[in-house]
Design a protein around this motif. Structure first.
Motif, PDB file in Angstrom:
ATOM      1  N   UNK A 139      62.336  -4.027  21.419  1.00 59.03           N
ATOM      2  CA  UNK A 139      62.559  -3.897  22.860  1.00 59.03           C
ATOM      3  C   UNK A 139      61.716  -2.775  23.446  1.00 59.03           C
ATOM      4  N   UNK A 140      61.644  -1.660  22.739  1.00 62.47           N
ATOM      5  CA  UNK A 140      60.864  -0.520  23.230  1.00 62.47           C
ATOM      6  C   UNK A 140      59.385  -0.878  23.312  1.00 62.47           C
ATOM      7  N   UNK A 141      58.858  -1.537  22.290  1.00 62.35           N
ATOM      8  CA  UNK A 141      57.444  -1.934  22.290  1.00 62.35           C
ATOM      9  C   UNK A 141      57.172  -2.936  23.404  1.00 62.35           C
ATOM     10  N   UNK A 142      58.037  -3.934  23.527  1.00 62.81           N
ATOM     11  CA  UNK A 142      57.834  -4.944  24.562  1.00 62.81           C
ATOM     12  C   UNK A 142      57.962  -4.355  25.961  1.00 62.81           C
ATOM     13  N   UNK A 143      58.823  -3.369  26.137  1.00 61.77           N
ATOM     14  CA  UNK A 143      58.944  -2.743  27.448  1.00 61.77           C
ATOM     15  C   UNK A 143      57.667  -1.987  27.805  1.00 61.77           C
ATOM     16  N   UNK A 144      57.043  -1.343  26.822  1.00 65.23           N
ATOM     17  CA  UNK A 144      55.762  -0.674  27.072  1.00 65.23           C
ATOM     18  C   UNK A 144      54.685  -1.694  27.441  1.00 65.23           C
ATOM     19  N   UNK A 145      54.640  -2.807  26.696  1.00 59.80           N
ATOM     20  CA  UNK A 145      53.653  -3.855  26.997  1.00 59.80           C
ATOM     21  C   UNK A 145      53.905  -4.464  28.366  1.00 59.80           C
ATOM     22  N   UNK A 146      55.174  -4.677  28.715  1.00 59.49           N
ATOM     23  CA  UNK A 146      55.525  -5.230  30.018  1.00 59.49           C
ATOM     24  C   UNK A 146      55.105  -4.287  31.132  1.00 59.49           C
ATOM     25  N   UNK A 147      55.345  -2.999  30.935  1.00 60.06           N
ATOM     26  CA  UNK A 147      54.947  -2.015  31.956  1.00 60.06           C
ATOM     27  C   UNK A 147      53.428  -1.996  32.154  1.00 60.06           C
ATOM     28  N   UNK A 148      52.692  -2.033  31.061  1.00 59.76           N
ATOM     29  CA  UNK A 148      51.233  -2.031  31.158  1.00 59.76           C
ATOM     30  C   UNK A 148      50.739  -3.305  31.840  1.00 59.76           C
ATOM     31  N   UNK A 149      51.357  -4.445  31.516  1.00 58.97           N
ATOM     32  CA  UNK A 149      50.955  -5.704  32.151  1.00 58.97           C
ATOM     33  C   UNK A 149      51.292  -5.687  33.640  1.00 58.97           C
TER      34      UNK A 149
END
Length: 88
Positions: free
Chosen positions: A72-82
């Motif tokens: 979840x933490x990794x995907x949230x970072x990727x989502x924020x960058x996207x």
């Protein structure tokens, strides 16, 4: 039928008929994040039940819960960058 629907879905007036839309990465990251959050809720519930149900291995559920939280933490970072790329 599904293949045809997927191809027809590419014919959208967003100026990206050949390439991907900038929002695609954001939508995909959000979809994956929602899936992982659902999985996390499942592991959390099973972990609570493991205290009273000997057939549920509490240690393995704890490991699965920790892994889902990391995902979840990794995907949230990727989502924020996207989101930044797509909306700026």
């Amino acid at each position: 039928m599904g293949w045809l629907a997927e191809k027809a879905g590419r014919l959208k007036p967003n100026g990206h008929l050949i390439s991907r839309s900038p929002l695609s990465d954001l939508l995909e990251a959000e979809s994956m994040l929602l899936g992982v959050l659902g999985k996390t809720a499942c592991w959390r519930t099973l972990r609570i039940l493991a205290d009273s149900e000997p057939r549920l291995p509490a240690d393995r559920l704890e490991t699965l819960l920790e892994r889902a939280e990391q995902q979840s933490a990794v995907l949230d970072e990727l989502r924020s960058a996207a989101a930044i790329r797509a909306l700026s």
